[in-house]
Enzyme design. Structure first.
Site, short mmCIF file in Angstrom:
data_model
loop_
_atom_site.label_atom_id
_atom_site.label_comp_id
_atom_site.label_asym_id
_atom_site.label_seq_id
_atom_site.Cartn_x
_atom_site.Cartn_y
_atom_site.Cartn_z
N GLU A 191 -2.40 31.32 42.08
CA GLU A 191 -1.25 30.41 42.19
C GLU A 191 -1.16 29.47 40.98
O GLU A 191 -0.07 29.17 40.50
CB GLU A 191 -1.33 29.60 43.49
CG GLU A 191 -0.92 30.40 44.72
CD GLU A 191 0.52 30.92 44.64
OE1 GLU A 191 1.37 30.25 44.06
OE2 GLU A 191 0.77 32.02 45.15
N GLN B 299 4.70 28.80 35.95
CA GLN B 299 5.35 28.95 34.63
C GLN B 299 4.99 30.25 33.93
O GLN B 299 5.25 30.39 32.73
CB GLN B 299 4.95 27.80 33.67
CG GLN B 299 4.78 26.47 34.30
CD GLN B 299 5.99 25.60 34.11
OE1 GLN B 299 7.01 26.06 33.60
NE2 GLN B 299 5.91 24.37 34.54
N THR B 300 4.35 31.18 34.61
CA THR B 300 3.91 32.40 33.92
C THR B 300 4.23 33.63 34.77
O THR B 300 4.10 33.60 35.99
CB THR B 300 2.38 32.33 33.67
OG1 THR B 300 2.07 31.04 33.13
CG2 THR B 300 1.94 33.37 32.66
N GLY C 31 -1.20 29.32 28.16
CA GLY C 31 -0.46 28.08 27.92
C GLY C 31 -0.64 27.05 29.03
O GLY C 31 -1.34 27.30 30.02
N TYR D 108 3.96 22.55 46.71
CA TYR D 108 4.20 23.99 46.69
C TYR D 108 2.88 24.77 46.70
O TYR D 108 2.67 25.67 47.51
CB TYR D 108 5.03 24.41 45.45
CG TYR D 108 4.93 25.89 45.23
CD1 TYR D 108 5.73 26.76 45.97
CD2 TYR D 108 4.00 26.44 44.35
CE1 TYR D 108 5.60 28.13 45.83
CE2 TYR D 108 3.87 27.81 44.20
CZ TYR D 108 4.67 28.65 44.95
OH TYR D 108 4.53 30.01 44.83
N ASP E 231 9.51 26.80 45.39
CA ASP E 231 9.46 26.78 43.93
C ASP E 231 10.81 27.29 43.42
O ASP E 231 11.75 27.45 44.21
CB ASP E 231 8.29 27.64 43.41
CG ASP E 231 8.51 29.12 43.70
OD1 ASP E 231 9.40 29.45 44.51
OD2 ASP E 231 7.79 29.95 43.12
N CYS F 161 22.31 42.35 44.90
CA CYS F 161 22.85 42.11 46.26
C CYS F 161 23.06 43.38 47.08
O CYS F 161 22.75 43.39 48.28
CB CYS F 161 24.13 41.29 46.18
SG CYS F 161 23.88 39.70 45.38
FE1 SF4 Z 1 20.30 36.86 46.73
FE2 SF4 Z 1 22.33 38.58 46.74
FE3 SF4 Z 1 20.37 38.77 48.53
FE4 SF4 Z 1 22.10 36.79 48.69
S1 SF4 Z 1 22.54 38.96 48.91
S2 SF4 Z 1 19.88 36.65 48.89
S3 SF4 Z 1 22.46 36.38 46.53
S4 SF4 Z 1 20.21 39.05 46.31
#
Ligand code: SF4
Length: 426
Positions: free
Chosen positions: A50, A55-56, A94, A155, A173, A255
């Protein structure tokens, strides 16, 4: 009336949480990446992962994590390791404050448990004592104790407690913020206090729901040898991180294949590109440095950065920031060093970015023209000037010796130039 509306909203949220948790857990069981820290329940190993992952990127972290666990497999080993060793193991990752805090936290755990054992020892029999001393140091399980360790924020404490101990502790995060703002259609800036608090609440609602869901299946083909948890807090939190890393990405989120698209407000309302609303970014800032790779009989002058500044304790070649002004490298050299250059020529230019800084490091190869008793630095180069400066930690090293030291990323490239371009030409 107000309470009735609130009850309806709460019940809607519960239903949505229940559907989200089910969809995320199913998707995670089938799609989770086989990452080395997912093959263990050792909280120390999960903690290291973790901290490295802050940042990596995952693919960068894997070899570092493997090497760290090989070299320092326990909390005690991390607590006792010399500073040079932990910096060398972290070299290239880093953000070196992370590794110093990690060691401080390991030392704190060891010190606290040692003193507790000493107190308890006074009331133990000889046999009990012998057994007790075989017990290794344990990472704390209580969330508040974890949060109190150096370098661990809400977090990270939530991630360790949920992943290692399956506790219903939420995580938030950058990845999870993106996923939640899109799923719940939150248009306000997540950095604002109220919005941030709402996001923590939503994350908590999900993980609390997962606390009531039995862990149905192990991760595809990888976690069969691990003990099953009763509940699903660990997998739920990891599924949110994983969805943000693999599907709900900052640009071009996937999506159409997303397991929660039917529940996602941003997708339904065609607002995916707008969210999260992170406000204006800080403008990128250019910084320019001049570095001198000074060579004498196959050795190079290097210096260790002092404590209390960025990249503290790391090694580098002498360098000076020009503060955006056009400056002549030879003039800088003449005012900083106490000897004539037998050779002075451009070596290379390295460009890299750290946070919002776009850094250009212009390097020059210089052959030392003094005698063995020459102190290389001019008195005019007073400590405290911008850029690093001569210090008692400055030293002549061969390329092999430089390989033992932890360098900042740009200067590690210079060290490689020194070895492969300068010395190999001879
Ligand atoms: Fe993310 Fe698209 Fe899934 Fe919505 S539908 S959680 S915007 S990947």
């Amino acid at each position: 009336m107000y309470f009735a509306v609130r009850q309806i909203l709460n019940s809607k949220l519960k239903t949505k949480n229940s559907k989200l948790v089910a969809a995320l857990l199913d998707w995670f069981a089938a799609n989770a990446r086989d990452l080395p820290w997912r093959r263990t329940r050792d909280p120390y190993a999960i903690w290291v992962s973790e901290i490295m992952l802050q940042q990596t990127q995952v693919k960068t972290v894997i070899p570092f994590w493997n090497r760290w666990l090989r070299e320092l497999p326990t909390i005690e080993a991390a607590a006792k390791a010399p500073s040079a060793k932990i910096h060398k193991l972290w070299e290239g990752l880093g953000y070196y404050t992370r590794v110093r805090n990690l060691q401080k936290a390991a030392q704190q755990i060891v010190a606290q448990q040692t003193s507790r054992r000493r107190r308890d020892d006074e009331s133990q029999t000889k046999n009990e004592l012998e057994t007790r001393h075989l017990v290794s140091y344990k990472f704390p399980e209580n969330f508040d104790d974890v949060l109190a360790l150096p370098g661990i924020g809400r977090y990270t404490a939530g991630a360790i407690c949920s992943i290692a101990f399956n506790q219903p502790t939420p995580i938030l995060d950058g990845n999870v913020i993106r996923v939640l703002t899109r799923i719940f259609g939150i248009a306000e800036n997540p950095k604002e206090k109220q919005t941030n608090a709402r996001l923590w609440q939503l994350a908590e609602g999900l993980v609390r729901h997962a606390d009531k869901v039995a862990q149905a299946s192990c991760l595809r083909g990888q976690a069969g040898s691990l003990p099953y948890f009763k509940n699903s807090c660990s997998h739920l939190n990891q599924s949110l991180m994983e969805l943000g890393a693999l599907v709900c990405t900052p640009r071009n989120p996937q999506c159409p294949i997303c397991p929660v698209k039917k529940l996602c407000v941003a997708f339904k309302e065609n607002r995916v590109e707008e969210l999260p609303n992170l406000g204006k970014r800080d403008a990128a800032m250019a910084r320019h440095f001049i570095a001198f790779v000074i060579e004498r009989d196959g050795k190079f002058l290097v210096q260790q950065r002092p404590a209390g500044i960025v990249n503290a304790h790391l090694w580098e070649f002498p360098n000076f920031e020009t503060n955006g002004k056009k400056k002549d490298a030879k003039e800088i050299f003449d005012s900083a060093f106490n000897f004539k250059a037998a050779k002075f020529q451009p070596l290379c230019t390295i460009k890299h970015s750290i946070t919002r800084y776009r850094i250009t490091l212009e390097a020059f190869h210089v052959c030392f023209g003094g005698t063995s008793s020459t102190n290389p630095h001019s008195k005019k180069n007073k400590p405290g000037t911008r850029g690093t400066r001569p210090s008692e930690n400055e030293i002549w090293k061969t390329p092999a010796q430089m390989g033992q030291l932890a360098f900042t990323a740009a200067h590690k490239k210079l060290a490689s130039f020194a070895k492969n371009c300068i010395l190999s030409d001879r």
